[in-house]
Design a protein around this motif. Structure first.
Motif, short mmCIF file in Angstrom:
data_model
loop_
_atom_site.label_atom_id
_atom_site.label_comp_id
_atom_site.label_asym_id
_atom_site.label_seq_id
_atom_site.Cartn_x
_atom_site.Cartn_y
_atom_site.Cartn_z
N ARG A 326 0.74 -1.07 -0.22
CA ARG A 326 -0.11 -0.03 0.05
C ARG A 326 0.71 1.35 0.12
O ARG A 326 0.60 2.20 -0.67
CB ARG A 326 -0.89 -0.03 1.43
N ALA A 327 1.96 1.30 0.73
CA ALA A 327 2.76 2.50 0.90
C ALA A 327 3.50 2.59 -0.44
O ALA A 327 4.10 3.98 -0.76
CB ALA A 327 3.52 2.15 2.14
N HIS A 328 3.69 1.66 -1.33
CA HIS A 328 4.35 2.08 -2.51
C HIS A 328 3.53 1.77 -3.86
O HIS A 328 4.10 1.53 -4.92
CB HIS A 328 5.61 0.85 -2.62
N GLY A 329 2.13 2.12 -3.57
CA GLY A 329 1.43 2.56 -4.99
C GLY A 329 0.20 1.54 -5.03
O GLY A 329 -0.64 1.76 -5.97
N ALA A 330 0.22 0.37 -4.30
CA ALA A 330 -1.31 -0.46 -4.70
C ALA A 330 -2.10 0.30 -4.13
O ALA A 330 -2.15 1.04 -2.98
CB ALA A 330 -0.93 -1.87 -3.69
N ILE A 345 -2.70 -10.33 -1.18
CA ILE A 345 -2.78 -9.87 -2.56
C ILE A 345 -2.79 -8.31 -2.63
O ILE A 345 -3.05 -7.77 -1.71
CB ILE A 345 -4.18 -10.41 -3.27
N ALA A 346 -2.23 -7.89 -3.66
CA ALA A 346 -2.15 -6.27 -3.86
C ALA A 346 -2.81 -6.04 -5.23
O ALA A 346 -2.07 -6.11 -6.08
CB ALA A 346 -0.78 -5.87 -3.67
N LEU A 347 -3.73 -5.24 -5.10
CA LEU A 347 -4.34 -4.73 -6.70
C LEU A 347 -3.38 -3.25 -6.97
O LEU A 347 -3.61 -2.30 -6.00
CB LEU A 347 -5.92 -4.30 -6.42
N THR A 348 -2.64 -3.54 -7.87
CA THR A 348 -1.71 -2.55 -8.29
C THR A 348 -1.94 -1.86 -9.29
O THR A 348 -1.83 -2.69 -10.57
CB THR A 348 -0.49 -3.13 -7.90
N PRO A 349 -1.40 -0.57 -9.75
CA PRO A 349 -1.43 0.02 -11.07
C PRO A 349 -0.31 -0.50 -11.73
O PRO A 349 0.87 -0.91 -11.23
CB PRO A 349 -1.33 1.51 -10.88
N VAL A 350 -0.26 -1.09 -13.11
CA VAL A 350 0.90 -1.48 -13.95
C VAL A 350 2.04 -0.75 -13.78
O VAL A 350 3.06 -1.46 -13.36
CB VAL A 350 0.10 -1.54 -15.12
N GLU A 351 1.92 0.71 -13.66
CA GLU A 351 3.08 1.31 -13.57
C GLU A 351 3.60 1.37 -12.04
O GLU A 351 4.98 1.75 -11.83
CB GLU A 351 2.86 2.71 -13.99
N ALA A 352 3.02 1.01 -11.32
CA ALA A 352 3.70 0.86 -9.84
C ALA A 352 4.31 -0.64 -9.47
O ALA A 352 4.84 -0.86 -8.38
CB ALA A 352 2.53 1.28 -8.66
N GLU A 353 3.73 -1.69 -10.33
CA GLU A 353 4.04 -3.09 -10.05
C GLU A 353 5.71 -3.32 -9.75
O GLU A 353 5.86 -3.79 -8.80
CB GLU A 353 3.73 -3.82 -11.18
N PRO A 354 6.67 -2.56 -10.36
CA PRO A 354 8.07 -2.90 -10.08
C PRO A 354 8.49 -2.35 -8.88
O PRO A 354 9.28 -3.15 -8.16
CB PRO A 354 8.94 -2.22 -11.28
N GLU A 355 7.72 -1.27 -8.41
CA GLU A 355 8.37 -0.78 -7.10
C GLU A 355 7.55 -1.36 -6.15
O GLU A 355 8.23 -1.76 -5.00
CB GLU A 355 7.84 0.79 -7.11
N VAL A 356 6.24 -1.83 -6.27
CA VAL A 356 5.78 -2.78 -5.08
C VAL A 356 6.49 -4.09 -4.77
O VAL A 356 6.85 -4.25 -3.89
CB VAL A 356 4.30 -2.87 -5.64
#
Length: 387
Positions: A326-330, A345-356
């Motif tokens: 959550r803290a890194h974009g999910a 599970i973490a519902l995550t924007p595609v662009e935030a996936e690498p950082e998460v």
């Protein structure tokens, strides 16, 4: 468990080498992720799982006697064997208890089943809360239904595999996992009413919304057959008895203030989780149908908080995975499965996936935990014959 699954022709060739004959067919059944609705199933409530693109596959051949031989593509052990007339609850060990439990449950239901040779291959991570055991059971029962022409419906197979879990394996589980594995469909979650087994497909496609669903396997193993699960179920039964209802499904959010005065503190918190979780499932279905997956993040967060604080089935690794994601974009994250370990599970924007992904790995390393397994899943078709 294999990282890369055998292709059907490879599994058939392996079967031929091991058993000296070709299989009669190959069937597969998926694991599942529960999007939301945890520990509501055995309270006759609502759940919203989906079948995932990781599966258990079984190559099966009918024998002419009552012997059963079982082998997997992983591990060095030779075939396990059993006689159909000597199957006893909780007598099997390891993964073999799941296919043997299905054979036992079908015989208990009066269905004539033959001896079989079986070879299992699976890429559903065991112990991660993705229902690897039910994937095996659903693949096996799909094979037996076809091979015996039993004519079982999806609901029949759901209830038979639940009987296998409860009566043979010794795990007091509900019907959610089997329902997702047997009734799943690509691009959809399965909205299941656990009171009447009514199942409705709900659109759940992350791609068009610019999202991915990450699974974070904490590598903390768990077992549904342990005391933690059973004690939570007993608390729910006690709560229903004190409140005078058949199941906690019948308690509404507005009833909770009165319930707090009738129940001890721990039982009340267990009840509060189930009641509010049912409400969150209904809200999630409404939002998915009206707005899509980008609208459900806060409901996932609230679900995790409820499981952590009220039902007390999380663990430090799961909490760290959720908080870090959550803290890194999910946009929303929660533990999934029965608890006491397993996956988040973490519902995550595609662009935030690498950082998460990298942030969770770093956080686990700093905490001295094992490196988690992180991968994406998508809603996939349910159990079926593939060769």
């Amino acid at each position: 468990m294999n990282a890369a699954p055998f292709r059907p022709e490879e599994l058939a060739a392996r079967f031929q080498r091991e058993y000296g004959a070709a299989p009669d067919g190959i069937w597969q059944a998926p694991g599942r992720v529960n999007l939301i609705g945890e520990h509501t199933d055995y309270n006759e409530g609502f759940v919203l799982p989906f079948a995932i693109d990781r599966t258990a596959r079984v190559a099966v051949r009918v024998r002419g006697d009552l012997q059963v031989r079982l082998l997997s593509t992983y591990g060095d052990q030779g075939p396990a064997s059993a006689n159909l007339n000597q199957l006893e609850p909780e007598s099997a060990k390891g993964w073999t208890k799941y296919p043997l439990g299905v054979l036992w449950a079908l015989r208990e239901a009066g269905i004539t089943v033959p001896g079989i040779d079986l070879l299992l291959d699976s890429d559903v991570p065991p112990g991660a809360g993705l229902s690897s055991s039910h994937a095996i059971e659903c693949a096996v029962i799909s094979a037996l239904n076809d091979l015996t022409s039993a004519g079982l419906t999806a609901q029949d197979m759901v209830l038979a595999t639940q009987r296998a879990e409860n009566g043979f394996v010794g795990a007091p589980t509900g019907i959610m996992d089997q329902s997702a594995s047997l009734r799943g469909a690509e691009g959809h979650a399965v909205f299941l009413d656990c009171r009447d087994q009514n199942a409705t497909l709900v659109p759940f496609e992350t791609g068009p919304a610019g999202l991915v669903l990450l699974v974070i396997d904490t590598k903390v193993s768990h077992s549904h057959a342990d005391g933690g699960y059973a004690s939570r179920r007993a608390s729910c039964q006690l709560g229903a008895e004190v409140l005078g209802v058949g199941a906690l499904r019948d308690v509404q959010v507005g009833d909770l203030p009165e319930a707090s005065g009738l129940l001890d503190e721990t039982t009340f918190r267990r009840v509060r989780h189930v009641v509010t979780e049912n409400d969150r499932v209904l809200q999630t279905v409404e939002r998915l149908e009206a707005e899509g997956p980008s609208a459900i993040g806060l409901l996932l967060d609230a679900s995790h908080a409820s499981m952590r604080d009220d039902f007390e089935i999380s663990c430090p690794e799961l909490d760290l995975a959720v908080e870090t994601a959550r803290a890194h974009g999910a946009i929303g994250a929660r533990m999934t499965g029965g608890g006491f370990g397993g996956a988040a599970i973490a519902l995550t924007p595609v662009e935030a996936e690498p950082e998460v992904r990298s942030a969770v790995v770093r956080a686990f390393a700093r905490a001295g935990y094992r490196e988690p397994g992180i991968f994406t899943v998508s809603p996939a078709p349910g159990a079926r014959r593939i060769a």
